[in-house]
Enzyme design. Sequence first.
Site: not given
Length: 685
Positions: A231-232, A234-237, A453-454
């Site tokens: 995924p974008p 994540t440290g590939k570059t 609601h919360e």
Amino acid sequence: MEKDNKKKMPKFNMSWIYISIATILVVMYFSQQGSLGGSISRKAMYEPEFKAFVQKGYAKSIVVNNDKKELKLYVKPEHIRKVFSSSVKETGKDPYVVVEYGSTEQIENFINAERKAKHFTGEFSYENKKGNEFMNILISFGPILLFVFIWILIMRRMGGGGSSGGGVFNVGKSKAKMYEKGGELNITFKDVAGQEGAKQEVQEIVEFLKNPKKYTDLGGKIPKGALLVGPPGTGKTLLAKAVAGEAGVPFFSMSGSDFVEMFVGVGASRVRDLFRHAKYKSPFIIFIDDIDAVGSARSKNPSMGGNDERENTLNALLTEMDGFGTNSGVIILAATNRADMLDSALLRAGRFDRQINVDLPDLNERKAIFNVHLKPVKIDPSVDVDLLARQTPGFSGADIANVCNEAALIAARHNKDYVEKQDFLDAVDRIIGGLEKKTKVMTAAEKRTIALHEAGHATISWFLEHANPLVKVTIVPRGRALGAAWYMPEERQITTKEEMLDEMCATLGGRAAEELFVGRISTGAMNDLERVTKRAYGMIAYAGMSDRLPNICYYNNNEYNFQRPYSETTAKIMDDEVLKMINEQYDRAKALLTEHKEGHNKLAELLIEREVIFSEDVENIFGKRPWISRSQEIMAEEEKKEENNTEEAGDNSGESTNEGTPDLEGATTDTNTAEDKKAAAEEQN
């Protein structure tokens, strides 16, 4: 002062020369155009007519050209209409008559005779051949030269050569940038936290090139390529930069979009040029970032007569990676977050031999990433890195870096000397939910509806076994949400049907609370209903968790198949099962809220009063949570391990005290200091 003047001087640029030449040519062209007077100011005639005009006194001046055997008779302004039958405005200031003559001697005798008769009193001269010929050439070819220079200038800009000197003739050259070891990147594997498996495989690639004999002696071959998939963020570059910093061989880096150009054939030419340089300097590493820009799957229906530049570039890349030529000593690294779009020929063994998955970091990896990004940040001792790692499930390395930076900005905004724990929690809330909008105007009825609601979410999640533990609830508008509840999600590798149903029931708690305690429903549960519907369809259509459609998965990964892999009858069964599943959990949520009606009411009133409440406040109302979450079990196990390590350290220090007391005193002091810090942190928590 002289140095300052030198610095302010603009840099020399070849464009200045082009612009100057073009300006001169334009000025010369138009000036000559004006001096010649255009086509109207010129008229050809025979020699008898010429002599008649001279005898009548029409001649202002006469210019003779011996090379062309012609002369020009410039007409006096008052006689222009008689010669050209036009006015001065139409012919210009100096119109002339062109006459071809036979003998120069006869012309000279005629002119001398007319001077004596006082019919001609003007200037008689001979034309300078060299100056006129050069001017004529400039006039003739000036516009062409101007067009050529402008075209070259445009091509330099379009080809990207304006700054690098490449120009239109080097448009097919590779744009890759080379890095040497110890260069400007200064990033090594020590700077990459987490991703131990991916880091190990990438380190091995560097070892292949540093010491290939170690592997080839056993008959192995160096892999040709490795594809980093994940995924974008994540440290590939970052891994590729670490390879560039660690490798003792040249490293070429470029993006997949650098191959794509408006000219046909440029991408393939750049691929060939890149590999030619790599083979010349092997061993070599090539890194192509976002390879999906050029490596997408080729179309099965190509257009007739068309020439797809992207497919040509991909074909050149496939041939260079594994064709008839040899690429010994060249390894290709590539990164993408869209591996499903890549061409199957690119992914086969022999081209990309390895696919390295760079997934989102788990709990321990997030902790390591936090430690890397917290080094330059001035943090308070109360900051618990373990808590931050547990609070950020699903965050990538880039998200964690953003959290640390956002926390520092929040602390600086409040004029703090250190970044505290609350700053990090606010940063996480800011990234997940958006900016707080405390100025948004709400009526008392709307505020009460949001609080109910919360409180419904918080109440149901507190009493369900598999629901995520509550951290805090707020009714302060944040981003597009009018209220939000924060949980401590579990780190699960697989998810059971019971866990998914409990989470679905907790998500429906807000709508159920509105119906029970307000008496009407609102649009505030739209996001909850969307999440529940998607999850229910996923459970039935993909996970096979339906009573009527058990153990069946209808997931279809074929992008070219536009038909559903099931019939209309099955689709109707799916719709019925989804409706049944959601209604069952909705009724379950209403039953739980009815059972704990008083506690839910107190929780809602506390929310209206404070706007933000924490798990401690919920515990004060409902008592301790009857279920212990997996994360709490892990925390308890870690605390036991720390206590055992502390006891072992104390036993070891006790054994060493037999030799001398200074060590014992030092150890005792350190232990007390650590306990004081831990107690202070617990109080702040």
